[in-house]
Design an enzyme around this catalytic site. Structure first.
Site, PDB file in Angstrom:
ATOM      1  N   ALA A  12       0.842  -1.109  -0.089  1.00  0.00           N
ATOM      2  CA  ALA A  12       0.017  -0.170   0.004  1.00  0.00           C
ATOM      3  C   ALA A  12       0.762   1.182  -0.097  1.00  0.00           C
ATOM      4  O   ALA A  12       0.534   2.093   0.908  1.00  0.00           O
ATOM      5  CB  ALA A  12      -0.839  -0.034   1.123  1.00  0.00           C
ATOM      6  N   VAL A  15       2.891   3.398  -5.089  1.00  0.00           N
ATOM      7  CA  VAL A  15       2.369   2.904  -6.345  1.00  0.00           C
ATOM      8  C   VAL A  15       0.902   2.263  -5.943  1.00  0.00           C
ATOM      9  O   VAL A  15      -0.177   2.700  -6.470  1.00  0.00           O
ATOM     10  CB  VAL A  15       3.107   1.987  -7.118  1.00  0.00           C
ATOM     11  CG1 VAL A  15       2.458   1.074  -7.981  1.00  0.00           C
ATOM     12  CG2 VAL A  15       4.360   2.803  -7.486  1.00  0.00           C
ATOM     13  N   ASP A  36      -1.200  -4.495   3.391  1.00  0.00           N
ATOM     14  CA  ASP A  36       0.244  -4.146   3.647  1.00  0.00           C
ATOM     15  C   ASP A  36       0.552  -5.125   5.009  1.00  0.00           C
ATOM     16  O   ASP A  36      -0.296  -4.973   5.750  1.00  0.00           O
ATOM     17  CB  ASP A  36       0.359  -2.716   3.413  1.00  0.00           C
ATOM     18  CG  ASP A  36       1.670  -2.383   3.302  1.00  0.00           C
ATOM     19  OD1 ASP A  36       2.041  -1.826   2.371  1.00  0.00           O
ATOM     20  OD2 ASP A  36       2.641  -2.586   4.424  1.00  0.00           O
ATOM     21  N   LEU A 162       3.918   5.853 -13.598  1.00  0.00           N
ATOM     22  CA  LEU A 162       3.450   7.106 -12.994  1.00  0.00           C
ATOM     23  C   LEU A 162       4.549   7.786 -12.128  1.00  0.00           C
ATOM     24  O   LEU A 162       5.537   7.165 -11.961  1.00  0.00           O
ATOM     25  CB  LEU A 162       2.147   6.768 -11.848  1.00  0.00           C
ATOM     26  CG  LEU A 162       2.511   6.283 -10.617  1.00  0.00           C
ATOM     27  CD1 LEU A 162       3.354   7.006  -9.472  1.00  0.00           C
ATOM     28  CD2 LEU A 162       1.617   5.665  -9.762  1.00  0.00           C
ATOM     29  N   ALA A 163       4.506   9.143 -12.168  1.00  0.00           N
ATOM     30  CA  ALA A 163       5.610  10.063 -11.710  1.00  0.00           C
ATOM     31  C   ALA A 163       4.999  10.646 -10.285  1.00  0.00           C
ATOM     32  O   ALA A 163       3.614  10.766 -10.427  1.00  0.00           O
ATOM     33  CB  ALA A 163       5.964  11.197 -12.595  1.00  0.00           C
ATOM     34  N   CYS A 275      13.369   5.810  -7.606  1.00  0.00           N
ATOM     35  CA  CYS A 275      13.623   4.866  -8.616  1.00  0.00           C
ATOM     36  C   CYS A 275      14.822   4.929  -9.439  1.00  0.00           C
ATOM     37  O   CYS A 275      15.311   3.729  -9.885  1.00  0.00           O
ATOM     38  CB  CYS A 275      12.208   4.586  -9.197  1.00  0.00           C
ATOM     39  SG  CYS A 275      10.983   3.971  -8.249  1.00  0.00           S
ATOM     40  N   LYS A 338      11.216  16.475  -5.570  1.00  0.00           N
ATOM     41  CA  LYS A 338      10.585  16.885  -6.733  1.00  0.00           C
ATOM     42  C   LYS A 338       9.304  17.756  -6.048  1.00  0.00           C
ATOM     43  O   LYS A 338       8.994  17.519  -4.884  1.00  0.00           O
ATOM     44  CB  LYS A 338      10.081  16.150  -7.977  1.00  0.00           C
ATOM     45  CG  LYS A 338       9.078  15.379  -7.532  1.00  0.00           C
ATOM     46  CD  LYS A 338       8.928  14.320  -8.784  1.00  0.00           C
ATOM     47  CE  LYS A 338       8.012  15.037  -9.681  1.00  0.00           C
ATOM     48  NZ  LYS A 338       7.250  14.112 -10.594  1.00  0.00           N
ATOM     49  N   ARG A 345      12.836  10.384  -0.759  1.00  0.00           N
ATOM     50  CA  ARG A 345      13.707   9.320  -0.879  1.00  0.00           C
ATOM     51  C   ARG A 345      14.839   9.556  -2.062  1.00  0.00           C
ATOM     52  O   ARG A 345      14.241  10.110  -3.178  1.00  0.00           O
ATOM     53  CB  ARG A 345      12.777   8.121  -1.636  1.00  0.00           C
ATOM     54  CG  ARG A 345      12.021   7.662  -0.284  1.00  0.00           C
ATOM     55  CD  ARG A 345      11.332   6.274  -0.622  1.00  0.00           C
ATOM     56  NE  ARG A 345      10.313   6.460  -1.670  1.00  0.00           N
ATOM     57  CZ  ARG A 345       9.427   5.691  -1.973  1.00  0.00           C
ATOM     58  NH1 ARG A 345       9.591   4.350  -1.724  1.00  0.00           N
ATOM     59  NH2 ARG A 345       8.455   6.167  -2.686  1.00  0.00           N
ATOM     60  N   ARG A 432      17.284  24.995  -9.014  1.00  0.00           N
ATOM     61  CA  ARG A 432      16.164  24.432  -9.812  1.00  0.00           C
ATOM     62  C   ARG A 432      15.810  25.545 -10.997  1.00  0.00           C
ATOM     63  O   ARG A 432      15.015  25.055 -11.858  1.00  0.00           O
ATOM     64  CB  ARG A 432      15.025  24.152  -9.240  1.00  0.00           C
ATOM     65  CG  ARG A 432      15.069  23.059  -8.042  1.00  0.00           C
ATOM     66  CD  ARG A 432      15.035  21.824  -8.849  1.00  0.00           C
ATOM     67  NE  ARG A 432      15.118  20.623  -7.962  1.00  0.00           N
ATOM     68  CZ  ARG A 432      14.889  19.350  -8.208  1.00  0.00           C
ATOM     69  NH1 ARG A 432      14.661  19.031  -9.757  1.00  0.00           N
ATOM     70  NH2 ARG A 432      14.967  18.367  -7.598  1.00  0.00           N
TER      71      ARG A 432
END
Ligand code: NAD
Ligand code: UGA
Length: 458
Positions: A12, A15, A36, A162-163, A275, A338, A345, A432
């Site tokens: 859970a 994603v 989970d 997905l992002a 990732c 971001k 992470r 940035r």
């Protein structure tokens, strides 16, 4: 109410939660249960205070929760009752033994496979949602069929693209949904069942199929290509800073070539997230395993440039601030990896914070959503660190501001007020390129953008 099918998702997280929320929201005829081992996480999903921040997620979960979307810790019951099982457990980089620091740690994945085998009492379709090394489906099949049981399992690969920060938008309107399968009659039937779910909202021509190994590999390669674009543009920032070229102008000129495309060319302090690094290193490890040294070296370069970019940011700060950061107070604008997420992470801000404390600087960290995670990430770091959400309070009495995350709020602050409250000379390092550099310079700041000429009063 009787449902057409029971869907279970094991895991859970970032994603499992959003993906299942969208499936449940778009397909009220399916019962969707997310389980989970982490009961605290499940409690949060069952509360109004969801465990992750994602624009649009609250509304989506609210619309489906209790109707056909359920969160539970009953993994055994969930497996028993399900027809289709999505597995979206974490697959981090291994930090021990063979392949340490590079290969995927498949222990959570394997435990899940064993749990499914133990509790399943009827045919199941198993969907790999986690990102995995190519050929993992084979291992899953072997575990599932390693008993005397007659139960049949079909394993499909359905990687998630997905992002974070745009997860709901990406799930509602994906560029493509990829489903990899074996070519057996049973596997193709399973594939059709999965297609039927997505076809409830995804145009049919965007649901693509492939062989199962291509599907597993495509996910690693997609992330490697995306990260490669960032390392490519970031590598050029170093050259721009030496030559007075401007990375924004270069990126615009290069990206207008329709063969290159304009997206994902934003220079930065470096890419983060759970990732990109993990998946590239996974790819590197796989290539090494198959004896493809040149290929693995090529992709490893993407991670090396990212590390170089983060260290370069620190060295630029040092050299601009008279070669010492000791005792200086530095404010970080943003800690998330971001904007529009509280996830930290692999955030570049973690590395930058640790390096700044090594240089004996004092840190004030500001972020609208990620302060809690920041505190956990920096727990035990030796140095003076404080946390303040308000950017005005955070930057007051600081020597410098370093922009780590492209949160929109930072672009629209009253910088005259901020300048007045800071120690002089005041510095801004924009990791940035979201600020109005000329305006900041006019106010009095010494401005150091990424990949653009610095604007200084010295
Ligand atoms: P996550 O850490 O947020 O969530 C994983 C969850 O799985 C955790 O809550 C954990 O407690 C649970 N879990 C682990 N072992 C379990 C078990 N045996 N039984 C039940 N639950 C178990 O991870 P994530 O970010 O959601 O990523 C999951 C996978 O999806 C990874 O392989 C990742 O590479 C991939 N992925 C992530 C993203 C992203 O944006 N985060 C995007 C695409 C793909
Ligand atoms: C990324 C991919 O974009 C998703 O398709 C993929 O599903 C996901 O990884 C995954 O497998 O986990 P995500 O990491 O959430 O998604 O976010 P991105 O928007 O890709 O940004 C990753 C990092 O690159 C961030 O630190 C971001 O700030 C940085 N970035 C992105 C840049 O520095 N420049 C850019 O032009 C774009």
């Amino acid at each position: 109410m009787t449902f057409k099918k029971n869907i279970l998702c094991i895991g859970a997280g970032y994603v499992g939660g959003p993906t299942m929320a969208i499936i449940a929201y778009k397909c009220p005829q399916y019962k969707v249960t997310v389980v989970d081992i982490n009961s605290e996480r499940i409690d949060q999903w069952n509360s109004d205070n969801l465990p992750i921040y994602e624009p649009g997620l609250d509304e989506t979960v609210k619309a489906a929760k209790g109707r056909n979307l359920f969160f539970s810790t009953d993994i055994k019951g969930g497996i028993k009752d399900s027809d289709i099982i999505f597995v979206s457990v974490n697959t981090p980089t291994k930090i021990f033994g063979a392949g340490s620091g590079m290969a995927a740690d498949l222990q959570y994945w394997e435990k899940t496979a064993r749990q499914i085998r133990k509790h399943a009492e009827s045919h199941k379709i198993i969907v790999e949602k986690s990102t995995l090394p190519v050929k993992t489906a084979l291992a899953m099949e072997r575990i599932l069929t390693s008993t005397d049981s007659e139960i049949h399992f079909d394993v499909l690969s359905n990687p998630e693209f997905l992002a974070e920060g745009t997860a709901i938008k990406d799930l509602e309107n994906p560029d493509r949904v990829l489903i990899g399968s074996r070519e057996t009659e049973s596997a193709l039937k399973a594939r059709d069942e999965l297609i039927e779910i997505y076809a409830n909202w995804v145009p049919r021509d965007r649901i693509i199929t492939s062989n199962i190994w291509s599907s597993e590999l495509s996910k690693l390669v997609a992330n490697a290509f995306l990260a490669q674009r960032i390392s490519s543009i970031n590598s050029i920032t170093a050259l721009c800073e030496k030559t007075d070229a401007d990375i924004l102008e270069v990126a615009r000129a290069v990206g207008m070539d329709s063969r290159v495309g304009s997206k994902f060319l934003n220079a930065s302090v470096g890419f983060g997230g759970s990732c990109f690094k993990k998946d590239i290193l996974n790819l590197v490890y796989l290539c090494r395993h198959y004896g493809l040294k040149e290929v693995s070296d090529y992709w490893e370069g993407v991670v090396r440039i990212n590390d170089y970019q983060k260290e370069r940011f620190i060295l630029n700060m040092m050299s601009a601030m008279f070669n010492t950061l000791a005792g200086k107070k530095i404010c970080l604008f943003g800690f998330a990896y971001k904007a529009n997420t509280g996830d930290t992470r692999e955030s570049p801000a973690i590395f930058i914070s640790k390096r700044l404390t090594e240089e004996k600087a004092e840190l004030v960290i500001s972020d609208p959503k990620a302060l809690h995670n920041a505190m956990t990430d920096l727990d035990g770091v030796d140095g003076k660190i404080s946390y303040t959400e308000d950017p005005y309070e955070a930057s007051a009495n600081c020597d410098a501001i370093a922009v780590m995350t492209e949160w929109e709020i930072y672009a629209n602050l009253d910088f005259e007020k901020i300048y007045r409250s800071m120690i002089k000379p005041a510095f801004i390092f924009d990791g940035r390129n979201i600020l109005d550099h000329e305006r900041l310079f006019e106010i009095g700041f010494n401005v150091f953008p990424t990949g653009k000429p610095a604007l200084t009063h010295f």
